[in-house]
Write a protein that holds these residues in place. Sequence first.
Motif, PDB file in Angstrom:
ATOM      1  N   GLN A 272       0.821  -1.217   0.000  1.00  0.00           N
ATOM      2  CA  GLN A 272       0.000   0.000   0.000  1.00  0.00           C
ATOM      3  C   GLN A 272       0.856   1.268   0.000  1.00  0.00           C
ATOM      4  N   LEU A 273       2.103   1.138   0.450  1.00  0.00           N
ATOM      5  CA  LEU A 273       2.974   2.307   0.564  1.00  0.00           C
ATOM      6  C   LEU A 273       3.947   2.447  -0.606  1.00  0.00           C
TER       7      LEU A 273
ATOM      8  N   ILE B 124      -2.542   5.988   5.967  1.00  0.00           N
ATOM      9  CA  ILE B 124      -2.700   4.599   5.509  1.00  0.00           C
ATOM     10  C   ILE B 124      -2.453   3.634   6.671  1.00  0.00           C
ATOM     11  N   LEU B 125      -1.441   3.926   7.475  1.00  0.00           N
ATOM     12  CA  LEU B 125      -1.115   3.046   8.606  1.00  0.00           C
ATOM     13  C   LEU B 125      -2.220   3.047   9.653  1.00  0.00           C
TER      14      LEU B 125
ATOM     15  N   GLU C 112      -8.540  -1.292  11.341  1.00  0.00           N
ATOM     16  CA  GLU C 112      -9.112  -2.563  10.858  1.00  0.00           C
ATOM     17  C   GLU C 112      -8.485  -3.762  11.566  1.00  0.00           C
ATOM     18  N   HIS C 113      -7.305  -3.566  12.156  1.00  0.00           N
ATOM     19  CA  HIS C 113      -6.597  -4.642  12.866  1.00  0.00           C
ATOM     20  C   HIS C 113      -6.064  -4.075  14.188  1.00  0.00           C
TER      21      HIS C 113
ATOM     22  N   SER D  80       0.886   5.960  18.226  1.00  0.00           N
ATOM     23  CA  SER D  80       0.820   4.957  17.159  1.00  0.00           C
ATOM     24  C   SER D  80       1.656   5.361  15.956  1.00  0.00           C
ATOM     25  N   THR D  81       1.701   6.671  15.667  1.00  0.00           N
ATOM     26  CA  THR D  81       2.442   7.160  14.510  1.00  0.00           C
ATOM     27  C   THR D  81       3.181   8.446  14.874  1.00  0.00           C
ATOM     28  N   PHE D  82       4.121   8.829  14.036  1.00  0.00           N
ATOM     29  CA  PHE D  82       4.826  10.088  14.260  1.00  0.00           C
ATOM     30  C   PHE D  82       3.881  11.275  14.116  1.00  0.00           C
TER      31      PHE D  82
END
Length: 483
Positions: A126-127, A141-142, A148-149, A411-413
């Motif tokens: 996807q990336l 996207i992440l 979803e998970h 979770s993300t930057f």
Amino acid sequence: MSKSSQIPPEVKAYIDQYKMEDVIKDAVNTILSQKPADPYTTFSQYFGKLSTPVIELEDISGLEMLNNELKTSIQLIFTVQFKNQKLQYKSPLQFSQSYPEQEIFYDDEQKNMKQAIQEIEKVSHQLKGMKSKEQKEVDEILIKYLSEHPNRINVIQQISFSLLPLHAHFMNQRLSQLLRQQFNTQEIKTPKLFVNLLQGSKVVASKCKIYKFLLICEGEGALQKIQNVVNNVKKTIISGKKGEAGLQFYQDGTFICPGDTIPDNLKIIEQAIEAAQLKDQVQLGLVWLAELFYVPEEKKYDLDNPKKLLDADQLIDYYFKLCQEKPIIVYLEDPIHHTDIVGWTKITNKFKDTKVKLGSRRLYSNFDKAKKHCEILSQQTNPELSEQQITQMNNERIHLDYMYKPLYEYSTFTELYNHLSYLISKKSSLQIIIGDSLVDTEDSYFVDVAFSLPNSNINIGPPLKYEKIIKYNKFLKLCHESD
């Protein structure tokens, strides 16, 4: 061209290294397919893009490995297109298992990372084609994948946080410098050290209710001063009745409290500081983590005796008296439960004119909580709320001097950036303590982040374990670069 026998070997190697034939061939094909009126301007634009390097993601794979506690973890390997070459970057980051409330994705029973690695390969598709500077778009996207998970934080977290180190690596740029650009930080300051010294509470079955005793030091030689005090405390513990057996460690390398009571442990620390001749140079912070002794049914606190619970007023009086008796104490973290808003209001009022600062790892812990405590509401900006609701919400705003945050709770930057940027913009006086991960790795990313923020501080375990030494060395290196 390069196949010509008349071309010297060193020239042929140069042509092959930069794939000049492929680049020129692609440029000509681009011109012929477009047939522009001014082909030379198009040529110029084409080669101009090559002179402005872009790092394009080609593939991300995972390698199963062990962290420093011999638990399975993942190393990411990025394959990128850069200056018309396909190159690899092995990320040094190990974020998985760093936050106890996160659900790490393993195989169902074997407790290895093979399934997580397979999921990384799916996310990689996807990336593909995205640029290293497209942090926000990559993170969207992440996050969609994570929604979803929900239990697969270790599939996305390392990918997100690895983009900046990857970009810094290929652009030959210091990571701390790149981070300062992200946060638009103008003045470089050396962070103050908050070093974990003693670990107490029921987490380690200690009778001492304080979660952590912190050594606090800043300025030139701060690390050496901390090291001297830590060594003195270690000697005191070993010289006790239990000898070497009394020297027990929490998982981050912190000494488990040798004394059962708060006064006993305070005495050991004070003597260690005096023996190092560092009085007034090394100070003390107490992390209470009040949730560990809060009794929600009673809305009271079990500090000394379950039969004699303390209400917020009694607990605050205890803190105030303790700090008066022990002027070495300059910081209290989470002394009140994060849901006890009335208690927090009282303690901030009690200590507002003292040298003791208040901090929390809960109250400002995410963007929504930070907004709740930093935004002053009005009916003009919130017409849907009644005057009574606005008054109540404004009364629940708590002013903190410090916020503690380990990076790996994000979770993300992008989540980290949005949260910290908001706090910096709304509360310029707020001190941010950047915390190390709970599980030890050799990853020193959090040190770079601390050096990139205004009003930042570092919380880390004592300089004893090998993994900590690596992080302290990064601290010393960045201190030197900021001089």
